[in-house]
Scaffold this motif. Structure first.
Motif, PDB file in Angstrom:
ATOM      1  N   PHE A 195       0.836  -1.207   0.000  1.00  0.00           N
ATOM      2  CA  PHE A 195       0.000   0.000   0.000  1.00  0.00           C
ATOM      3  C   PHE A 195       0.868   1.255   0.000  1.00  0.00           C
ATOM      4  O   PHE A 195       0.619   2.204  -0.749  1.00  0.00           O
ATOM      5  N   ARG A 196       1.891   1.293   0.835  1.00  0.00           N
ATOM      6  CA  ARG A 196       2.732   2.484   0.894  1.00  0.00           C
ATOM      7  C   ARG A 196       3.490   2.705  -0.409  1.00  0.00           C
ATOM      8  O   ARG A 196       3.617   3.845  -0.880  1.00  0.00           O
ATOM      9  N   ALA A 197       3.985   1.621  -1.032  1.00  0.00           N
ATOM     10  CA  ALA A 197       4.697   1.745  -2.298  1.00  0.00           C
ATOM     11  C   ALA A 197       3.782   2.249  -3.407  1.00  0.00           C
ATOM     12  O   ALA A 197       4.244   2.869  -4.363  1.00  0.00           O
ATOM     13  N   ALA A 198       2.475   1.988  -3.269  1.00  0.00           N
ATOM     14  CA  ALA A 198       1.503   2.452  -4.257  1.00  0.00           C
ATOM     15  C   ALA A 198       1.051   3.886  -3.995  1.00  0.00           C
ATOM     16  O   ALA A 198       0.194   4.406  -4.719  1.00  0.00           O
ATOM     17  N   GLY A 199       1.617   4.519  -2.966  1.00  0.00           N
ATOM     18  CA  GLY A 199       1.259   5.890  -2.667  1.00  0.00           C
ATOM     19  C   GLY A 199       0.007   6.044  -1.837  1.00  0.00           C
ATOM     20  O   GLY A 199      -0.525   7.156  -1.715  1.00  0.00           O
ATOM     21  N   LEU A 200      -0.454   4.963  -1.220  1.00  0.00           N
ATOM     22  CA  LEU A 200      -1.656   5.003  -0.396  1.00  0.00           C
ATOM     23  C   LEU A 200      -1.292   5.307   1.057  1.00  0.00           C
ATOM     24  O   LEU A 200      -0.164   5.071   1.488  1.00  0.00           O
ATOM     25  N   PRO A 201      -2.254   5.798   1.826  1.00  0.00           N
ATOM     26  CA  PRO A 201      -1.992   5.982   3.255  1.00  0.00           C
ATOM     27  C   PRO A 201      -1.716   4.646   3.921  1.00  0.00           C
ATOM     28  O   PRO A 201      -2.110   3.584   3.426  1.00  0.00           O
ATOM     29  N   ASP A 202      -1.030   4.708   5.081  1.00  0.00           N
ATOM     30  CA  ASP A 202      -0.817   3.482   5.847  1.00  0.00           C
ATOM     31  C   ASP A 202      -2.166   2.833   6.141  1.00  0.00           C
ATOM     32  O   ASP A 202      -3.066   3.488   6.673  1.00  0.00           O
ATOM     33  N   ALA A 259      -8.943 -37.163  11.453  1.00  0.00           N
ATOM     34  CA  ALA A 259      -9.962 -37.790  12.301  1.00  0.00           C
ATOM     35  C   ALA A 259      -9.327 -38.724  13.313  1.00  0.00           C
ATOM     36  O   ALA A 259      -9.704 -38.736  14.496  1.00  0.00           O
ATOM     37  N   SER A 260      -8.356 -39.507  12.877  1.00  0.00           N
ATOM     38  CA  SER A 260      -7.707 -40.453  13.774  1.00  0.00           C
ATOM     39  C   SER A 260      -6.978 -39.743  14.911  1.00  0.00           C
ATOM     40  O   SER A 260      -6.984 -40.206  16.060  1.00  0.00           O
ATOM     41  N   ALA A 261      -6.374 -38.587  14.604  1.00  0.00           N
ATOM     42  CA  ALA A 261      -5.600 -37.859  15.607  1.00  0.00           C
ATOM     43  C   ALA A 261      -6.445 -36.865  16.400  1.00  0.00           C
ATOM     44  O   ALA A 261      -5.947 -36.293  17.380  1.00  0.00           O
ATOM     45  N   GLY A 262      -7.701 -36.644  15.970  1.00  0.00           N
ATOM     46  CA  GLY A 262      -8.494 -35.586  16.582  1.00  0.00           C
ATOM     47  C   GLY A 262      -7.820 -34.238  16.414  1.00  0.00           C
ATOM     48  O   GLY A 262      -7.833 -33.387  17.309  1.00  0.00           O
ATOM     49  N   ALA A 263      -7.214 -34.014  15.246  1.00  0.00           N
ATOM     50  CA  ALA A 263      -6.332 -32.864  15.045  1.00  0.00           C
ATOM     51  C   ALA A 263      -7.110 -31.559  14.938  1.00  0.00           C
ATOM     52  O   ALA A 263      -8.232 -31.504  14.404  1.00  0.00           O
ATOM     53  N   VAL A 264      -6.504 -30.505  15.431  1.00  0.00           N
ATOM     54  CA  VAL A 264      -6.988 -29.144  15.221  1.00  0.00           C
ATOM     55  C   VAL A 264      -6.266 -28.579  14.002  1.00  0.00           C
ATOM     56  O   VAL A 264      -5.031 -28.609  13.930  1.00  0.00           O
ATOM     57  N   LEU A 265      -7.043 -28.097  13.035  1.00  0.00           N
ATOM     58  CA  LEU A 265      -6.471 -27.464  11.854  1.00  0.00           C
ATOM     59  C   LEU A 265      -6.390 -25.962  12.102  1.00  0.00           C
ATOM     60  O   LEU A 265      -7.400 -25.317  12.399  1.00  0.00           O
ATOM     61  N   VAL A 266      -5.190 -25.439  11.988  1.00  0.00           N
ATOM     62  CA  VAL A 266      -4.980 -23.990  12.042  1.00  0.00           C
ATOM     63  C   VAL A 266      -4.926 -23.498  10.603  1.00  0.00           C
ATOM     64  O   VAL A 266      -3.927 -23.699   9.900  1.00  0.00           O
ATOM     65  N   ASP A 267      -6.029 -22.925  10.139  1.00  0.00           N
ATOM     66  CA  ASP A 267      -6.070 -22.431   8.757  1.00  0.00           C
ATOM     67  C   ASP A 267      -5.139 -21.235   8.615  1.00  0.00           C
ATOM     68  O   ASP A 267      -4.841 -20.540   9.599  1.00  0.00           O
ATOM     69  N   PRO A 268      -4.661 -20.954   7.397  1.00  0.00           N
ATOM     70  CA  PRO A 268      -3.707 -19.866   7.224  1.00  0.00           C
ATOM     71  C   PRO A 268      -4.258 -18.508   7.680  1.00  0.00           C
ATOM     72  O   PRO A 268      -5.443 -18.206   7.501  1.00  0.00           O
ATOM     73  N   LEU A 269      -3.371 -17.723   8.247  1.00  0.00           N
ATOM     74  CA  LEU A 269      -3.703 -16.356   8.635  1.00  0.00           C
ATOM     75  C   LEU A 269      -4.083 -15.544   7.396  1.00  0.00           C
ATOM     76  O   LEU A 269      -3.448 -15.668   6.343  1.00  0.00           O
ATOM     77  N   VAL A 270      -5.145 -14.732   7.524  1.00  0.00           N
ATOM     78  CA  VAL A 270      -5.461 -13.757   6.494  1.00  0.00           C
ATOM     79  C   VAL A 270      -5.322 -12.360   7.088  1.00  0.00           C
ATOM     80  O   VAL A 270      -5.629 -12.136   8.261  1.00  0.00           O
ATOM     81  N   VAL A 271      -4.846 -11.444   6.253  1.00  0.00           N
ATOM     82  CA  VAL A 271      -4.659 -10.061   6.660  1.00  0.00           C
ATOM     83  C   VAL A 271      -5.426  -9.181   5.691  1.00  0.00           C
ATOM     84  O   VAL A 271      -5.231  -9.254   4.470  1.00  0.00           O
ATOM     85  N   GLY A 272      -6.314  -8.366   6.231  1.00  0.00           N
ATOM     86  CA  GLY A 272      -7.039  -7.402   5.429  1.00  0.00           C
ATOM     87  C   GLY A 272      -6.496  -6.006   5.681  1.00  0.00           C
ATOM     88  O   GLY A 272      -6.324  -5.594   6.824  1.00  0.00           O
ATOM     89  N   ALA A 273      -6.169  -5.288   4.611  1.00  0.00           N
ATOM     90  CA  ALA A 273      -5.654  -3.922   4.705  1.00  0.00           C
ATOM     91  C   ALA A 273      -6.717  -2.962   4.199  1.00  0.00           C
ATOM     92  O   ALA A 273      -7.324  -3.191   3.145  1.00  0.00           O
ATOM     93  N   VAL A 274      -6.946  -1.876   4.932  1.00  0.00           N
ATOM     94  CA  VAL A 274      -7.961  -0.886   4.578  1.00  0.00           C
ATOM     95  C   VAL A 274      -7.332   0.491   4.650  1.00  0.00           C
ATOM     96  O   VAL A 274      -6.859   0.917   5.713  1.00  0.00           O
ATOM     97  N   ALA A 275      -7.313   1.206   3.532  1.00  0.00           N
ATOM     98  CA  ALA A 275      -6.777   2.564   3.480  1.00  0.00           C
ATOM     99  C   ALA A 275      -7.880   3.503   3.000  1.00  0.00           C
ATOM    100  O   ALA A 275      -8.518   3.254   1.980  1.00  0.00           O
ATOM    101  N   ARG A 276      -8.101   4.583   3.747  1.00  0.00           N
ATOM    102  CA  ARG A 276      -9.070   5.605   3.341  1.00  0.00           C
ATOM    103  C   ARG A 276      -8.306   6.781   2.735  1.00  0.00           C
ATOM    104  O   ARG A 276      -7.378   7.320   3.338  1.00  0.00           O
ATOM    105  N   LEU A 277      -8.705   7.160   1.537  1.00  0.00           N
ATOM    106  CA  LEU A 277      -7.986   8.209   0.825  1.00  0.00           C
ATOM    107  C   LEU A 277      -8.330   9.594   1.369  1.00  0.00           C
ATOM    108  O   LEU A 277      -9.463   9.828   1.813  1.00  0.00           O
ATOM    109  N   PRO A 278      -7.383  10.501   1.343  1.00  0.00           N
ATOM    110  CA  PRO A 278      -7.679  11.854   1.821  1.00  0.00           C
ATOM    111  C   PRO A 278      -8.638  12.587   0.879  1.00  0.00           C
ATOM    112  O   PRO A 278      -8.828  12.183  -0.241  1.00  0.00           O
TER     113      PRO A 278
END
Length: 278
Positions: A195-202, A259-278
């Motif tokens: 976002f910063r390289a594209a000239g957007l606000p943090d 199922a055999s292990a009763g495993a907990v699946l940790v799904d991949p982290l997602v990151v959402g970025a939101v920039a409001r323009l001036p």
């Protein structure tokens, strides 16, 4: 300075657009529904605005945005592939969203016909050759006070507890193959830099990482879909042979291990970025 760009050049969308791939997209939308809702809420969509959903796929984000902008708003979903768009059109019609327009176009060059209030995209920048240039270009079409919001994944964070041999192997194959194809597997962690390289606000960052348990977890369908879609790429990049992967029943074997292990699946982290323009 790290601008968030991959060291190689992505070769385009590598996860397919046929029926198995569409089923994978539906599983992904189920798993990340809450994280996507939190990201869209952070974007502050309210009744009335005009919104673009870039790389809309089967329309999950498009329809979620349409619910927020209401009948007085307008949402344009854009995707390169015709099959997901047909699914999105049917779903928009069934939901009664008359303000939704779905267009087939090259997402790397498409531009809205006029100013819009928000540009969104989920899991699309990682597949593009120059996400910084795309954001800079699309931001010029957003009205002052409007929003640019993208959500990306951190694939290296997928795990199981206790560890599952098949998932451990898959994680290695996936990260190696995407690296050799020039696809940034952890772009979610670099969204601020992009976002910063594209000239957007943090941007404000909104994260989510779903947890599921056992062999019935929806996240196994995402893994199975990835294996099916990438089996050829695994071989072409010299990562692993299809015979070693066994894509035809990989998901079933993985579910059985979980199922055999009763495993907990940790799904991949997602990151959402939101920039409001001036």
């Amino acid at each position: 300075m790290d601008d968030g760009s991959p060291t190689g050049s992505p070769t385009g969308y590598v996860l397919g657009n046929d029926d198995p791939a569409l089923a994978r997209l539906d599983a992904l939308s189920r798993v990340y529904a809450a994280a996507t809702a939190a990201w869209l809420d952070a974007a502050g969509l309210a009744p009335g605005p005009s919104v673009v959903d870039l790389g809309c796929g089967t329309g999950a984000v498009t329809l979620a945005a349409a619910e927020r902008v209401g009948p007085t708003g307008r949402v344009v979903g854009v995707d390169t592939a015709p099959q997901p768009l047909e699914v999105a059109r049917r779903r928009a019609a069934a939901a009664g969203h008359r303000g939704v327009v779905l267009e087939q176009a090259d997402v790397t060059t498409w531009e809205p016909p006029g100013p819009v209030d928000a540009v969104l995209g989920r899991l699309v920048l990682m597949h593009l050759p120059d996400p910084v240039a795309l954001l800079a270009r699309l931001a010029r079409a957003v009205r002052p006070g409007g929003v640019v919001a993208f959500q990306e994944v951190v694939l290296s964070t997928r795990a199981a507890s206790p560890p599952l041999p098949l998932l451990t192997a898959f994680n290695g194959w996936l990260l190696t193959t995407l690296g050799r194809l020039g696809v940034p597997a952890d772009l979610g962690l670099r969204l601020g830099a992009v976002f910063r390289a594209a000239g957007l606000p943090d941007p404000a960052l909104v994260t989510g990482q779903p947890l599921e348990r056992g062999g019935d977890a929806s996240g196994w369908s995402i893994v199975g879909g990835d294996v099916t879609a990438l089996a050829g790429a695994f071989e072409r990049t010299g990562t692993v042979s299809a015979a070693e992967v066994g894509p035809a029943d990989f998901e079933q074997r993985l579910r059985a291990q979980a199922a055999s292990a009763g495993a907990v699946l940790v799904d991949p982290l997602v990151v959402g970025a939101v920039a409001r323009l001036p």
